[in-house]
Design an enzyme around this catalytic site. Sequence first.
Site: not given
Length: 287
Positions: A89, A252, A146
Amino acid sequence: MDKVKIALQYMLPKHLLSRLVGKLAAAEAGKLTTWAIRWFIKQYKIDMSEAAQSEPEAYKSFNAFFTRALKDGARPLYQDSEYIVHPVDGAVSQCGPIEDGRIFQAKGHHYSALTLLGNQAKDAERFEDGDFATIYLAPKDYHRIHMPIKGTLSKMTYVPGELFSVNPLTARNVPGLFARNERVVAIFETEIGPLAMVLVGATIVASIETVWAGTVTPPTGKRVFTWEYPTTGPDAITLEKGAEMGRFKLGSTVVMLFAKDALDEFADGVEPGAVTRMGTPFAKIED
């Protein structure tokens, strides 16, 4: 004001500040921890209905909350085998071709793939004339990383560096930002060739972890470290598309590098400023 903010970035003891915040974030301080989590949820408008544990009291430390798992099905994985998916995200900072070994950071700023990868020349050669994408994770975002495609780990590199804040302002004003900050480079072998997943640290990013090595940093170092991994046999580390590969504690940026002709085109809407959601289409692969 922007000039003042950038000047402060150069002046602050960024490593010391980051490690101090890391200790506070790891502390299990009971009601104080719960208060900090509640404040953070309100401040950044975090949707806790997506979290596997939605109540702030369920988290013993701020780090546990920050790296919270999501409910099953909260991020459906796009199954079309012609596409790789977003790994996190966040928001797209930049994406496009790697030209003459250079990666676009912001108007007037480029940095080299060689420097980003810790001056590992053989690694950089594998991405010549390929493509890249830089995705920024804001404090409100889900902070597990992921796999965009199934891959087998072949190498990991720890690269020491600065801990500048990573945001649009610093991207526009700090030369070579992503190749200056402390980072962890993971290279995977995939059906479309090598994939580099570069996890970039920043101010108050207290820890970068991978699922196979645990905490890679801190402690910080002063020289580059590399680890080689077998790509065949019982000890090979293979992660499926959509599988968790790492975590940021306090946020980050992820930079992905792809080999020449690995990608056909980016998916619709993938452009600078676009919001990303883990598991949604990122790019179509070459036939």
